[in-house]
Enzyme design. Structure first.
Site, short mmCIF file in Angstrom:
data_model
loop_
_atom_site.label_atom_id
_atom_site.label_comp_id
_atom_site.label_asym_id
_atom_site.label_seq_id
_atom_site.Cartn_x
_atom_site.Cartn_y
_atom_site.Cartn_z
N SER A 143 0.84 -1.20 0.00
CA SER A 143 0.00 0.00 0.00
C SER A 143 0.87 1.24 0.00
CB SER A 143 -0.90 0.03 1.23
OG SER A 143 -1.61 1.25 1.30
N TYR A 157 -2.15 -0.27 10.20
CA TYR A 157 -2.27 -0.78 8.82
C TYR A 157 -1.03 -0.37 8.00
CZ TYR A 157 -3.93 -0.99 3.97
OH TYR A 157 -4.03 -1.25 2.62
P1 NAP Z 1 -11.70 -5.91 -0.07
O1 NAP Z 1 -12.53 -5.35 -1.16
O2 NAP Z 1 -12.09 -5.63 1.35
O3 NAP Z 1 -11.53 -7.48 -0.27
C1 NAP Z 1 -10.76 -8.17 0.65
C2 NAP Z 1 -10.64 -9.61 0.25
O4 NAP Z 1 -9.71 -10.21 1.18
C3 NAP Z 1 -11.93 -10.37 0.37
O5 NAP Z 1 -11.99 -11.33 -0.66
C4 NAP Z 1 -11.81 -11.07 1.75
O6 NAP Z 1 -12.49 -12.31 1.84
C5 NAP Z 1 -10.33 -11.32 1.79
N1 NAP Z 1 -9.83 -11.49 3.15
C6 NAP Z 1 -9.84 -10.61 4.17
N2 NAP Z 1 -9.29 -11.16 5.27
C7 NAP Z 1 -8.94 -12.42 4.93
C8 NAP Z 1 -8.34 -13.49 5.61
N3 NAP Z 1 -8.03 -13.39 6.91
N4 NAP Z 1 -8.11 -14.64 4.94
C9 NAP Z 1 -8.43 -14.77 3.62
N5 NAP Z 1 -9.01 -13.78 2.92
C10 NAP Z 1 -9.26 -12.63 3.56
O7 NAP Z 1 -10.17 -5.39 -0.18
P2 NAP Z 1 -9.35 -4.70 -1.37
O8 NAP Z 1 -9.54 -3.25 -1.27
O9 NAP Z 1 -9.56 -5.40 -2.65
O10 NAP Z 1 -7.87 -4.97 -0.82
C11 NAP Z 1 -7.03 -5.99 -1.32
C12 NAP Z 1 -5.61 -5.64 -0.91
O11 NAP Z 1 -5.24 -4.36 -1.43
C13 NAP Z 1 -5.39 -5.55 0.61
O12 NAP Z 1 -4.16 -6.15 0.96
C14 NAP Z 1 -5.35 -4.06 0.88
O13 NAP Z 1 -4.61 -3.73 2.02
C15 NAP Z 1 -4.69 -3.57 -0.40
N6 NAP Z 1 -4.93 -2.15 -0.67
C16 NAP Z 1 -6.19 -1.70 -0.93
C17 NAP Z 1 -6.38 -0.36 -1.16
C18 NAP Z 1 -7.74 0.20 -1.45
O14 NAP Z 1 -7.89 1.46 -1.43
N7 NAP Z 1 -8.75 -0.60 -1.73
C19 NAP Z 1 -5.29 0.53 -1.13
C20 NAP Z 1 -4.03 0.03 -0.86
C21 NAP Z 1 -3.85 -1.32 -0.64
P3 NAP Z 1 -14.06 -12.38 2.25
O15 NAP Z 1 -14.78 -11.67 1.15
O16 NAP Z 1 -14.36 -13.83 2.33
O17 NAP Z 1 -14.16 -11.65 3.57
#
Ligand code: NAP
Length: 246
Positions: A143, A157
């Site tokens: 991130s 985080y």
């Molecule tokens: P999201 O929409 O909240 O989706 C999260 C996914 O991770 C879901 O499929 C969830 O599964 C799964 N998950 C969460 N905890 C888990 C666990 N303990 N074991 C297995 N699976 C788990 O998140 P996203 O925004 O796509 O984020 C994905 C990555 O990008 C993360 O690492 C996040 O930190 C990073 N990121 C995101 C952003 C942003 O602005 N969105 C920015 C920087 C970095 P379930 O659906 O089954 O709960």
């Protein structure tokens, strides 16, 4: 045989977009999820309806036995893993550090740091040329928070993503001679469900105005970077910032 990609947290958001794009590029995809089976099944159905190959696998990345079982399922059903995308991650409610509970910080580090380490361990065992593997790629989803710091919002985080940066630096050198590349994508604010699940549903609307490019990113823009890193044969230990210029 199709090359095999395991994506943690691929039922929603960045992981789901990556799974769909990877299948279009010819990968057999393991769509990992923690609890939202319906979303993971939907991603698999979309891939299959497009003629691709995917399976959904439940495993919480804080559960070592579940991670090991997930890799064994992939060995059996799709074949040896070629690419691991350490994508599963969480944020939490907006909070100062002096208000954070032990439980919150512990959970954050387990999901965002320990999980990726143990998934990397299982991938390296299968990929390393030293143990008879064909090499491979590990792509961590870090991130922009790792260098911005998350002050007043979520320093825990940001620090967990800082650990992922350091893991990338060290692990990439550790396994470079074994045919394994390790890189990290560092997204800025992306339009996914993570903000609402962390109790900050308005973040995408607010963030757009302070990002130099004037907008937040889309999951497909991160997926595009992940797929590039999967194929970037001479790139390891790299950080690819996809963040609109923050
Ligand atoms: P999201 O929409 O909240 O989706 C999260 C996914 O991770 C879901 O499929 C969830 O599964 C799964 N998950 C969460 N905890 C888990 C666990 N303990 N074991 C297995 N699976 C788990 O998140 P996203 O925004 O796509 O984020 C994905 C990555 O990008 C993360 O690492 C996040 O930190 C990073 N990121 C995101 C952003 C942003 O602005 N969105 C920015 C920087 C970095 P379930 O659906 O089954 O709960």
């Amino acid at each position: 045989m199709k090359p095999v990609m395991i994506i943690t947290g691929a039922g929603r958001g960045i992981g789901a977009a990556t799974a769909i794009m990877a299948a279009q590029k010819g990968y057999a995809v393991a769509v990992n999820y923690r609890s939202d089976k319906a979303s993971a099944d939907k991603v698999v159905a979309e891939i299959e309806s497009d003629g691709g190959r995917a399976i959904a696998i439940q495993a919480d990345v804080v559960d070592e036995a579940a991670i090991v079982a997930m890799f064994e399922t992939v060995d059996r059903e799709l074949g040896r893993v070629d690419v691991l995308v350490n994508n599963a991650g969480v944020v939490d409610q907006i909070s100062r550090v002096d208000e954070m509970s032990f439980k919150r910080v512990d959970r954050m580090m387990k999901i965002n740091v320990v999980g990726p380490f143990i998934c990397a361990r299982e991938a390296i065992k299968r990929m390393s040329t030293q143990s008879g593997g064909r090499g491979g790629a590990i792509i961590n989803v870090g991130s922009a928070a790792s260098h911005l710091g998350g002050a007043g919002e979520y320093v825990d985080y940001a620090a967990s993503k800082g650990a992922i940066d350091t893991m990338t630096e060290g692990l990439s050198k550790e396994v470079a001679g074994e045919g394994i590349r390790v890189n990290t994508i560092r997204p800025g604010v992306i339009r996914t469900t993570i903000h609402a699940s962390g109790g900050n549903p308005d973040k995408p609307d607010i963030a757009g105005s302070v990002i130099p490019m004037g907008r937040i990113g889309e999951p497909e823009e991160i997926a595009n970077g992940i797929l590039w890193l999967a194929e970037a044969g001479f790139t390891t230990g790299a950080f690819v910032d996809i963040d609109g210029g923050v």
